[in-house]
Design a protein around this motif. Structure first.
Motif, PDB file in Angstrom:
ATOM      1  N   ARG A  32     -27.952   9.375  -8.773  1.00  0.00           N
ATOM      2  CA  ARG A  32     -26.553   8.993  -8.882  1.00  0.00           C
ATOM      3  C   ARG A  32     -25.680   9.932  -8.068  1.00  0.00           C
ATOM      4  O   ARG A  32     -26.114  11.015  -7.671  1.00  0.00           O
ATOM      5  N   VAL A  33     -24.471   9.504  -7.819  1.00  0.00           N
ATOM      6  CA  VAL A  33     -23.482  10.329  -7.138  1.00  0.00           C
ATOM      7  C   VAL A  33     -22.533  10.856  -8.210  1.00  0.00           C
ATOM      8  O   VAL A  33     -22.015  10.097  -9.025  1.00  0.00           O
ATOM      9  N   VAL A  34     -22.327  12.172  -8.205  1.00  0.00           N
ATOM     10  CA  VAL A  34     -21.504  12.824  -9.219  1.00  0.00           C
ATOM     11  C   VAL A  34     -20.311  13.480  -8.530  1.00  0.00           C
ATOM     12  O   VAL A  34     -20.495  14.210  -7.540  1.00  0.00           O
ATOM     13  N   PRO A  35     -19.103  13.222  -9.013  1.00  0.00           N
ATOM     14  CA  PRO A  35     -17.933  13.874  -8.409  1.00  0.00           C
ATOM     15  C   PRO A  35     -17.910  15.375  -8.730  1.00  0.00           C
ATOM     16  O   PRO A  35     -18.312  15.786  -9.817  1.00  0.00           O
ATOM     17  N   ILE A  36     -17.447  16.146  -7.776  1.00  0.00           N
ATOM     18  CA  ILE A  36     -17.275  17.589  -7.978  1.00  0.00           C
ATOM     19  C   ILE A  36     -15.776  17.854  -7.927  1.00  0.00           C
ATOM     20  O   ILE A  36     -15.093  17.430  -6.996  1.00  0.00           O
ATOM     21  N   TYR A  37     -15.258  18.555  -8.914  1.00  0.00           N
ATOM     22  CA  TYR A  37     -13.834  18.774  -9.011  1.00  0.00           C
ATOM     23  C   TYR A  37     -13.405  19.946  -8.141  1.00  0.00           C
ATOM     24  O   TYR A  37     -14.208  20.803  -7.778  1.00  0.00           O
ATOM     25  N   GLN A  38     -12.126  19.958  -7.775  1.00  0.00           N
ATOM     26  CA  GLN A  38     -11.592  20.879  -6.778  1.00  0.00           C
ATOM     27  C   GLN A  38     -11.910  22.346  -7.067  1.00  0.00           C
ATOM     28  O   GLN A  38     -12.285  23.079  -6.164  1.00  0.00           O
ATOM     29  N   THR A  39     -11.800  22.764  -8.305  1.00  0.00           N
ATOM     30  CA  THR A  39     -12.087  24.156  -8.653  1.00  0.00           C
ATOM     31  C   THR A  39     -13.546  24.488  -8.366  1.00  0.00           C
ATOM     32  O   THR A  39     -13.851  25.548  -7.812  1.00  0.00           O
ATOM     33  N   ALA A  40     -14.444  23.574  -8.713  1.00  0.00           N
ATOM     34  CA  ALA A  40     -15.868  23.789  -8.454  1.00  0.00           C
ATOM     35  C   ALA A  40     -16.162  23.760  -6.959  1.00  0.00           C
ATOM     36  O   ALA A  40     -16.989  24.545  -6.469  1.00  0.00           O
TER      37      ALA A  40
END
Length: 159
Positions: A32-40
């Motif tokens: 699957r494709v998982v979003p990575i948030y800006q802080t990470a």
């Protein structure tokens, strides 16, 4: 991101696209494709540019996370990192990678994210696995609108 501990330690550099903020999570079961948030994204970019090059033994190693021996981080190493941060934060309770995953899912649910989206983010093959989180949250605390609320809003606008 809510990924499993084994998925975390299996991440390779090529699995990341920090420009668009995604991780291709190849768990073997449900890719699957998982979003990575800006802080990470910022923290990972900093790690890749400043920390990883100091730790890595072989430039050919594709592992994202490297331990102090210059090798791929292990599950046990990840647990030790969590234990270290738990102690540093003054938390007395044992915190596990699974608890972090459960907290991620619970926070999403509490903030109105659909159970079907949470299923996709966690990589569950069956919705019944994801439904486990429903009993952890009081329905009254969910930020979910009733379809009746939206009907009421529309009828008021039409009047």
């Amino acid at each position: 991101t809510g990924i499993r501990a084994t998925e975390l330690i299996d991440i390779n550099i090529d699995d990341l696209n920090l420009h668009i903020g995604i991780l291709n999570c190849n768990s073997g079961k449900n890719d699957r494709v998982v979003p990575i948030y800006q802080t990470a994204i910022k923290a990972i970019a900093d790690y890749i540019s400043r920390v990883r090059p100091v730790l890595i033994l072989s430039q050919n190693d594709s592992a994202l996370f490297i331990n102090m021996n210059g090798e791929r981080l292990t599950r046990q190493g990840f647990w030790k990192i969590i234990k270290g941060y738990t102690k540093k934060a003054g938390i007395k309770k044992d915190i596990t990678p699974r608890m972090l995953r459960h907290s991620f899912a619970t926070h999403l649910l509490e903030n109105g994210v659909s159970i079907f989206h949470i299923k996709q983010l966690l990589g569950h093959s069956d919705i019944s696995t994801t439904c486990f989180y429903l009993h952890l949250v009081k329905i009254s605390e969910l930020n979910v609108l009733s379809p009746l609320d939206t009907l009421s809003e529309r009828s008021n606008k039409d009047a």
